[in-house]
Design an enzyme around this catalytic site. Structure first.
Site, short mmCIF file in Angstrom:
data_model
loop_
_atom_site.label_atom_id
_atom_site.label_comp_id
_atom_site.label_asym_id
_atom_site.label_seq_id
_atom_site.Cartn_x
_atom_site.Cartn_y
_atom_site.Cartn_z
N PRO A 29 0.83 -1.20 0.00
CA PRO A 29 0.00 0.00 0.00
C PRO A 29 0.87 1.26 0.00
O PRO A 29 1.80 1.35 0.80
CB PRO A 29 -0.77 -0.10 1.33
CG PRO A 29 -0.66 -1.53 1.73
CD PRO A 29 0.66 -2.01 1.21
N GLN A 83 -5.92 -2.02 3.23
CA GLN A 83 -5.05 -1.86 4.40
C GLN A 83 -5.64 -0.80 5.33
O GLN A 83 -5.99 0.30 4.90
CB GLN A 83 -3.62 -1.45 4.03
CG GLN A 83 -2.71 -1.54 5.26
CD GLN A 83 -1.32 -0.98 5.06
OE1 GLN A 83 -1.18 0.21 4.81
NE2 GLN A 83 -0.30 -1.82 5.18
N CYS A 114 4.32 2.19 8.69
CA CYS A 114 4.47 3.54 8.15
C CYS A 114 5.41 4.39 9.01
O CYS A 114 5.21 4.50 10.22
CB CYS A 114 3.10 4.22 8.05
SG CYS A 114 3.17 5.86 7.29
N ASP A 220 13.94 -2.98 -0.91
CA ASP A 220 14.99 -3.01 -1.93
C ASP A 220 14.80 -4.10 -2.98
O ASP A 220 15.77 -4.72 -3.45
CB ASP A 220 16.38 -3.17 -1.28
CG ASP A 220 16.78 -1.96 -0.45
OD1 ASP A 220 16.04 -0.95 -0.51
OD2 ASP A 220 17.81 -2.02 0.25
N GLY A 242 7.17 -2.33 -3.09
CA GLY A 242 6.74 -0.96 -2.84
C GLY A 242 7.27 -0.02 -3.90
O GLY A 242 6.82 -0.02 -5.04
#
Length: 389
Positions: A29, A83, A114, A220, A242
């Site tokens: 998300p 989410q 987050c 990564d 992401g």
């Protein structure tokens, strides 16, 4: 890294409760990014689990129009995944009950990762697992309410607040005991934000510590080859993508190819990228039902799509101010459509990595791992926004 890349990622489908994700890849998300338009674009390239932007529990309970837009799905989204972010177990429980009773999702992820200051300063996101009682209450309530409709709940977290306040192993065991369907770990602390290198060793450590629940690795993964290395080094059951897919929805096609043992990869030249980004803009206009809003949304994607491509600064600047589809089509038409895929310049990190920074936390948050009464009262303002991002 010099680790050999497996020719085939021999992972079985990801099982989340009653749900089967054929390609064990999850779209992370991302606020302002993983809306219906972007999810559709990614799905057109490859399989996986595509999660909405993060939405606050309180906004859902109050049925704010923007929160309901965030959790809206296309009719053909096979698994409707959302989410939720919350700092209060009661609100989280109410939000999930509403989602379950109204059949608005098939899968729910809880955000404990987050690092954004406006989230952590209120004790949310990657700050929350430090308070063990609060974390246990939220996860337990979420799983209990979701189970009424047989909806699997997963959690996404970071290593901890900083190197002196690591939480992921304790939190993962608590989440497992509460009955979550999977645990995703981003191999960074909140203090790292997106800087430095993700710690894949911590992901391997988590995989070993909770062998009885699926573990997903995040951090990564910029290419299918990175995903292969993560699986080989950590033993995870799937990967979470992401920033690596920002401006590169075709990455999910590369990932599916890798999981199926194929070597083919998407290597789009300028002409193909122009076609893809224009389609993205069209989908954004459709998603928001307003051309001006859709075009405002596409602006942030310009730099991501054309990273590494020889597109002049003046033209980039013009595209970053575009206000209509017709104007956007004209500007894209000015690009040299014959330019090929530039190679290595396109690969690697997207967006701003930033630098390590002090995590914004409520006063005295790190003094105890148990939530105090004063802190509990202070969490009241934490869910005022619709989205935590």
């Amino acid at each position: 890294m010099t680790t050999a890349i497996p020719t085939r990622l021999s992972l079985p489908p990801l099982q989340l409760g009653r749900l089967t994700v054929d390609v064990p890849v999850v779209l992370a998300p991302m606020a302002g990014v993983t809306n219906r338009a972007f999810r559709r674009l990614c799905r057109e390239y490859g399989g996986g689990l595509y999660v909405t932007e993060m939405v606050t529990a309180r906004a859902l309970v109050e049925r704010r129009p923007e929160s309901l837009r965030i959790i809206d799905h296309d009719d053909d989204e096979k698994i409707r995944s959302i989410q939720i972010y919350g700092v209060d177990a009661v609100n989280v429980g109410k939000a999930i009950r509403m989602v379950a009773e109204e059949d608005r999702a098939d899968h729910i992820d809880l955000n404990f990762g987050c690092p954004v200051p406006k989230v952590t300063k209120n004790g949310g996101g990657s700050a929350l697992p430090w308070k063990t009682d609060l974390f246990e209450a939220i996860v337990g309530t979420a799983v209990r309410e979701a189970s009424r409709a047989d909806i699997p709940v997963t959690v996404k977290m970071r290593k901890g607040v900083d190197d002196d306040h690591i939480t992921f192993l304790d939190a993962a065991k608590t989440a497992r005991d509460a009955g979550v369907a999977a645990i995703a770990l981003h191999g960074r602390t909140a203090a790292q934000h997106y800087s430095g290198q993700a710690d894949w060793d911590s992901i391997a450590e988590l995989r070993e510590a909770v062998p009885d629940v699926p573990v997903l690795g995040n951090g990564d993964i910029w290419s299918a080859e990175d995903a292969a290395r993560m699986v080989e080094q950590t033993g995870v059951d799937g990967v979470v993508i992401g920033r690596g897919c920002q401006g590169r929805p075709w990455l999910f096609g590369d990932l599916q190819a890798a999981f199926e043992g194929r070597d083919d990869r998407f290597r789009p030249g300028v002409a193909e990228v122009s076609t893809i980004i224009y389609r993205h803009a069209e989908l954004l206009v459709e998603t928001f039902g307003e051309e001006r809003r859709g075009m405002r949304e596409i602006r942030k994607h310009i730099a991501w799509y054309f990273k590494g491509y020889p597109v002049g600064g003046e033209l980039r600047a013009q595209m970053a101010q575009v206000s209509t589809l017709a104007e956007f089509r004209d500007l894209l038409g000015q690009l040299d459509q014959s330019l090929p895929y530039p190679g290595a310049d396109v690969e690697g990190p997207r967006g701003r990595a930033g630098s390590p920074k002090k995590v914004h936390l409520p006063d005295g948050w790190l003094d105890s791992r148990i939530l105090g009464d004063a802190e509990r009262l202070g969490l009241a303002d934490a869910e005022l926004d619709v989205s935590g991002g």
